[in-house]
Design a protein around this motif. Structure first.
Motif, PDB file in Angstrom:
ATOM      1  N   GLU A 158     -10.259  11.686 -13.139  1.00 46.23           N
ATOM      2  CA  GLU A 158      -9.787  10.778 -12.093  1.00 46.23           C
ATOM      3  C   GLU A 158      -8.776  11.441 -11.170  1.00 46.23           C
ATOM      4  N   TYR A 159      -7.959  12.328 -11.699  1.00 45.08           N
ATOM      5  CA  TYR A 159      -6.964  13.072 -10.912  1.00 45.08           C
ATOM      6  C   TYR A 159      -6.652  14.357 -11.668  1.00 45.08           C
ATOM      7  N   TYR A 172      -0.049  16.427  -7.418  1.00 45.39           N
ATOM      8  CA  TYR A 172      -0.989  15.380  -7.835  1.00 45.39           C
ATOM      9  C   TYR A 172      -2.200  15.502  -6.919  1.00 45.39           C
ATOM     10  N   ARG A 217      -6.270  14.561  -6.061  1.00 45.90           N
ATOM     11  CA  ARG A 217      -7.445  13.717  -6.275  1.00 45.90           C
ATOM     12  C   ARG A 217      -8.699  14.599  -6.236  1.00 45.90           C
TER      13      ARG A 217
END
Length: 465
Positions: free
Chosen positions: A274-275, A235, A237
């Motif tokens: 956003e990610y 994940y 950013r």
């Protein structure tokens, strides 16, 4: 014999009409008509041969009052009745209506039916229309009544045995269907065990390098040939993208960059979002080069199943019909397991989202998974697998049905598979090849024994009357 060659026209018309209705199939009227006319032609040829033999050896004497004449009649009729079954079954085999495994059985059953009609019913017909009438009229009820009663008893016995045999074969079908169901579930369970081991490796580590990842999954890839790839999907950013790319380039992937698939199916640079959920590690690398760096967050279906794993803390599954590394559509099954920060609390949804590091993902080819689950079945069963989307919608993801397989039968089972957070419908259908393999000769032995007994009884009654 009684009406000479004029009767052959009636034989042809009667046989054609009787078979045109029963041979109608999905191929339409053309093939059905060919089958009916071919069978009718065989019936005419058999009738002509039988009449010729009887004229030759009985000299038109159909009194059948002497044992020698009765024996000749029976033997000549049984011999002549071989012709139509062989010709008819050959025609059906040529048109793929009978499997080669069932050729002999189909011919034998056909012959038994024709022989029964000739040896048993011919005396009954002669009792009413035979010449001279005074001889046959005197024998009428003494022939007819015992034969009809005997045939009725044999039919009842045969029907009972058929039901018992069908029950036995159906139990075998149910047993094999359950075995297939169990093996598919077992295969999926084996794969999830491997993935959970990889998750445990991540849970116990602060950081897993690309080399450590490769060494750890090597055993799983060697053990399970159905695994298409094992991946680490972090994940990321937006402010972490550059550092991630630099680390990948330091590992030897100089051209590493986040990518996505556009509407035309091309690999293009990933859009800002956003990610990101990029495929950062992938093994084996060979054959999966295109997948490295692919941002799974760009696809709604791929993103949703990864986030579903994150939010539930459990394994999540998805079915895709084409991967980035595939040039042609290949149905694949993906399993994702969430990985959280080491030692972090993950009891609530908010805690899981806060501690989420990424997912370890395994990819399998559906065809490979299914074929390994029932490779011993061969072509005896039609098997279809559906991914259940809703109560009224499902999509096919696998089938072993080909044009070369046997004709389907009414025996079909649909079994529901609970595969992690998805549901699959496993549809299993018996083919004619399956029925031929598991049927025994019991039914036909009973029929043949009954036919033989009635033929002997008929011959005996002809002699004593």
């Amino acid at each position: 014999m009684l009406f000479r060659s004029r009767m052959l026209i009636g034989v042809f018309i009667g046989s054609a009409l009787a078979n045109i209705g029963t041979s109608i199939s999905s191929d339409g009227w053309v093939v059905s008509t060919v089958i009916a006319l071919g069978i009718a032609a065989g019936s005419v040829a058999q009738s002509a041969v039988c009449a010729h033999l009887l004229r030759t050896y009985l000299q038109d004497d159909l009194h059948l009052t002497h044992p020698t004449d009765v024996l000749r009649f029976v033997l000549l009729t049984l011999s002549a009745c071989v012709l139509s079954p062989i010709l008819g079954t050959t025609l059906l085999w040529t048109l793929d209506r009978v499997a080669i495994e069932g050729f002999a059985l189909n011919s034998l059953v056909w012959w038994a039916g024709d022989a029964t009609g000739a040896v048993l019913f011919a005396p009954l017909v002669l009792a009413w229309i035979g010449r001279p009438k005074d001889i046959w009229k005197a024998r009428r009820w003494r022939l007819a009544l015992p034969i009809v009663v005997t045939l009725g008893v044999i039919w009842l016995i045969h029907a009972f045995v058929v039901r018992m045999e069908e029950g036995r074969v159906r139990m075998e079908f149910d047993k094999i269907s359950q075995e297939i169901h169990t093996k598919v579930e077992s295969k999926v369970s084996d794969y999830t065990d491997e993935l959970m081991a990889l998750k445990s490796f991540y849970d116990s580590s602060d950081f897993v390098s690309r080399e450590e990842f490769r060494d750890f999954v090597r055993h799983s890839l060697n053990r399970h040939r159905s695994i298409r790839a094992l991946e680490w999907v972090p994940y990321v950013r937006p402010d972490e993208v550059e550092a991630l790319a630099q680390a990948a380039r330091a590992d030897g992937h100089e051209r590493f960059a986040l990518t996505e698939i556009d509407e035309k199916g091309r690999i293009v640079p990933a859009s800002a979002r956003e990610y990101h959920l990029p495929i950062y590690y992938v093994e084996p690398y060979r054959g999966n080069e295109t997948a490295l760096g692919l941002d799974l967050a760009h696809s709604l279906e791929r993103r949703n199943y990864l986030l579903r794993a994150r939010d539930t803390g459990k394994m999540a599954a998805s079915v895709l019909f084409k991967l980035a590394q595939d040039t042609d559509p290949v149905t694949t099954f993906l399993i994702a397991v969430p990985v959280y920060d080491k030692g972090a609390a993950v009891e609530t949804l908010e805690q899981r989202r806060e501690a989420f590091r990424g997912c370890v993902v395994s990819i399998y080819t559906i065809h490979s998974v299914m074929s390994r689950a029932f490779n011993h079945i061969g072509q005896e069963l039609h098997i279809r697998l559906y991914d259940v989307l809703s109560e009224h919608e499902r999509r096919p993801i696998y089938t072993n049905v080909t044009a070369a397989q046997g004709t389907p039968s009414p025996w079909r089972q649909t079994r529901r598979l609970n595969v992690l957070d998805r549901e699959w419908d496993l549809e299993i259908e018996a083919t004619s090849a399956f029925l031929v393999r598991y049927q025994t000769w019991t039914v036909w032995f009973v029929l043949f024994a009954g036919f033989l007994f009635t033929a002997i009884l008929s011959s005996f009654l002809l002699v004593i009357t």
